[in-house]
Design a protein around this motif. Structure first.
Motif, PDB file in Angstrom:
ATOM      1  N   VAL A 127      65.845  13.261   7.399  1.00 26.46           N
ATOM      2  CA  VAL A 127      66.849  13.771   6.463  1.00 26.46           C
ATOM      3  C   VAL A 127      66.102  14.244   5.232  1.00 26.46           C
ATOM      4  N   ASP A 128      66.122  15.538   4.986  1.00 24.44           N
ATOM      5  CA  ASP A 128      65.346  16.103   3.894  1.00 24.44           C
ATOM      6  C   ASP A 128      65.942  15.720   2.542  1.00 24.44           C
ATOM      7  N   PRO A 129      65.119  15.204   1.610  1.00 24.23           N
ATOM      8  CA  PRO A 129      65.636  14.838   0.279  1.00 24.23           C
ATOM      9  C   PRO A 129      66.258  16.011  -0.472  1.00 24.23           C
ATOM     10  N   GLY A 130      65.868  17.236  -0.128  1.00 23.18           N
ATOM     11  CA  GLY A 130      66.433  18.398  -0.795  1.00 23.18           C
ATOM     12  C   GLY A 130      67.929  18.517  -0.635  1.00 23.18           C
ATOM     13  N   PHE A 131      68.489  17.946   0.451  1.00 18.94           N
ATOM     14  CA  PHE A 131      69.940  17.981   0.623  1.00 18.94           C
ATOM     15  C   PHE A 131      70.662  17.327  -0.546  1.00 18.94           C
ATOM     16  N   ARG A 132      70.123  16.210  -1.016  1.00 15.94           N
ATOM     17  CA  ARG A 132      70.774  15.501  -2.126  1.00 15.94           C
ATOM     18  C   ARG A 132      70.751  16.335  -3.402  1.00 15.94           C
ATOM     19  N   VAL A 169      57.935  27.024   5.747  1.00 13.06           N
ATOM     20  CA  VAL A 169      58.176  28.397   5.288  1.00 13.06           C
ATOM     21  C   VAL A 169      56.925  29.060   4.721  1.00 13.06           C
ATOM     22  N   THR A 170      55.771  28.410   4.850  1.00 20.64           N
ATOM     23  CA  THR A 170      54.518  28.983   4.359  1.00 20.64           C
ATOM     24  C   THR A 170      53.424  28.800   5.406  1.00 20.64           C
ATOM     25  N   ALA A 171      52.351  29.545   5.223  1.00 25.24           N
ATOM     26  CA  ALA A 171      51.088  29.303   5.917  1.00 25.24           C
ATOM     27  C   ALA A 171      50.002  29.325   4.850  1.00 25.24           C
ATOM     28  N   PRO A 175      66.154  23.720   7.140  1.00 30.76           N
ATOM     29  CA  PRO A 175      67.378  22.919   7.229  1.00 30.76           C
ATOM     30  C   PRO A 175      68.174  22.855   5.930  1.00 30.76           C
ATOM     31  N   VAL A 176      67.518  23.032   4.792  1.00 32.56           N
ATOM     32  CA  VAL A 176      68.206  22.895   3.500  1.00 32.56           C
ATOM     33  C   VAL A 176      68.609  24.248   2.936  1.00 32.56           C
ATOM     34  N   THR A 177      67.685  25.182   2.871  1.00 33.29           N
ATOM     35  CA  THR A 177      67.965  26.478   2.269  1.00 33.29           C
ATOM     36  C   THR A 177      68.622  27.453   3.232  1.00 33.29           C
ATOM     37  N   GLU A 202      63.126  22.507  -4.736  1.00 35.66           N
ATOM     38  CA  GLU A 202      62.431  23.621  -5.384  1.00 35.66           C
ATOM     39  C   GLU A 202      61.218  24.072  -4.571  1.00 35.66           C
ATOM     40  N   VAL A 203      60.503  23.123  -3.965  1.00 29.52           N
ATOM     41  CA  VAL A 203      59.378  23.497  -3.110  1.00 29.52           C
ATOM     42  C   VAL A 203      59.889  24.277  -1.898  1.00 29.52           C
ATOM     43  N   ALA A 204      61.017  23.868  -1.345  1.00 25.75           N
ATOM     44  CA  ALA A 204      61.596  24.608  -0.220  1.00 25.75           C
ATOM     45  C   ALA A 204      61.955  26.033  -0.636  1.00 25.75           C
ATOM     46  N   ARG A 205      62.482  26.193  -1.824  1.00 24.11           N
ATOM     47  CA  ARG A 205      62.909  27.514  -2.288  1.00 24.11           C
ATOM     48  C   ARG A 205      61.728  28.398  -2.674  1.00 24.11           C
ATOM     49  N   ARG A 206      60.733  27.824  -3.331  1.00 29.37           N
ATOM     50  CA  ARG A 206      59.597  28.607  -3.813  1.00 29.37           C
ATOM     51  C   ARG A 206      58.406  28.585  -2.852  1.00 29.37           C
TER      52      ARG A 206
END
Length: 384
Positions: A72-77, A345-347, A285-287, A124-128
């Motif tokens: 469960v990704d913390p970004g959901f919260r 989302v990155t390499a 899963p979050v964004t 924010e890491v998921a978004r950026r």
């Protein structure tokens, strides 16, 4: 490649000094740990290496296969927070490295983040895709127990099957290179050290948010390149992306394991290598963003295509990733920098351009696993 005779091929390393002001060497103990010991008398004293307790250890432990777990990704919260970027409020500087990838932050202490701030950080890491935090000596100096606690907040910690780790802390993956030794997965018969990859993408549940920092670094060089796999996908035509969504690819850890068995990495394989099938285009899963999910280091073939078709398609995608300088960011390491990125989302690629300096580069990675990659195409069968 250094270490051609396996985990015992250590030589003189300027790393520390003792009370008699003698040079030191790194030697293996019977347990496989690199130790600092006095060398010849009468030599000038070397500076004590502050992070000698975090030098690579190559245990002979064996681990069973990884089992699935619910992530469960913390970004959901953080999506429910009134201001999901509130953790940045007290920063002295927040600068976007590029329009689509990377943010550099000054003035915050990651080590003091509470749970709400960690959740917001994950989002924010998921978004950026990538975040660079400067002046993080407190974080780095808190040591491996703290590293484990920090990483465990974001997911189950991955234990790398072949890398060195601090003794008794197998969850901390170490990257190490100096004048005589290298435990990175590198191929010296190439014209470039740039190898784009997403960490251990061969696992059934590859990493999500990853934390990395250097304990020692060369005076110049040793930067890290990142690219946005969201952006590389968006550059392609809609018709082509629609085709890619229908595809899945095999990601393999076999070559990396064989490299270690040859003695060039550290000589250990603690868990049998695996191959897993992942979608060529995955959804975060979050964004909800879609990202290209192939990489030159671990992706081996497209399922269902003939060999020539698979090779042609992967070669095109790898070339697209390689050439997309307008989608990339370059992190220049300065002391006490901590970098976080989202492997979904990155390499990224290390830049090994500092070999002539004979300086040490010693990094630590905290690698929580995420979910099994979610296909962008609903219903895509990943069973074979």
């Amino acid at each position: 490649m250094a270490g051609s005779s396996g985990a015992c091929a250590w030589r003189v390393l300027p790393a520390a000094c003792n009370a008699k002001h003698t040079k030191t060497v790194i030697v293996p103990s019977q347990s496989g740990t690199l130790k600092l010991q006095p060398a010849q008398e009468g030599k000038p004293a070397e500076e004590h290496y502050r992070y000698a307790h975090l030098l690579p250890h190559f245990s002979q432990d064996r681990y069973p296969p990884l089992t699935p777990y619910e992530h469960v990704d913390p970004g959901f919260r953080a999506l429910k927070h009134p201001n999901p970027r509130a953790f940045l409020d007290n920063a002295t500087s927040v600068v976007e490295l590029t329009p689509n990838l990377g943010t550099e932050v000054h003035g915050l202490n990651l080590a003091e983040f509470n749970n709400d701030q960690r959740d917001e950080l994950a989002l924010e890491v998921a978004r950026r895709g990538l975040m660079v935090f400067r002046d993080q000596q407190d974080f780095i100096d808190r040591g491996p127990e703290f590293y484990r606690e920090w990483g465990s907040y974001f997911g189950r910690l991955h234990i790398h099957p072949t890398s060195g780790h601090p003794q008794n802390y197998p969850e901390i993956h170490l990257v190490y290179r100096d004048a005589n030794t290298s435990f990175n997965f590198e191929i010296n018969d190439s014209i470039t050290s740039t190898v784009w990859h997403s960490d251990v993408s061969y696992e059934l549940q590859p990493p999500g948010l990853t934390t990395f920092f250097l304990l020692a670094q060369p005076t110049t060089g040793g930067d890290t390149l990142f690219t946005s796999q969201v952006s590389t996908l968006k550059k392609l035509s809609p018709q082509f992306v629609a085709f890619l969504r229908t595809l899945k690819a095999v990601h393999s850890g076999v070559e990396q394991a064989d490299f270690s068995r040859s003695g060039k990495r550290g000589g250990v394989v603690r868990r049998d290598p695996v191959e897993n099938i992942h979608p060529v285009v995955r959804r975060h899963p979050v964004t909800g963003e879609e990202a290209l999910y192939v990489n030159r280091q671990f992706t081996r073939r497209i399922v269902g295509l003939k060999r020539e078709e698979s090779e042609t398609l992967l070669t095109f995608l790898y070339s697209h990733i390689d050439k997309a300088g307008d989608l990339q960011a370059r992190v220049k390491w300065t002391p006490n920098t901590v970098v976080l990125w989202d492997n979904r989302v990155t390499a990224h690629s290390a830049i090994v351009d500092y070999g002539e300096s004979k300086e040490r580069r010693h990094g630590a990675r905290i690698t929580p696993q995420g979910e099994r990659p979610i296909p962008a195409l609903d219903g895509l069968d990943l069973s074979n």
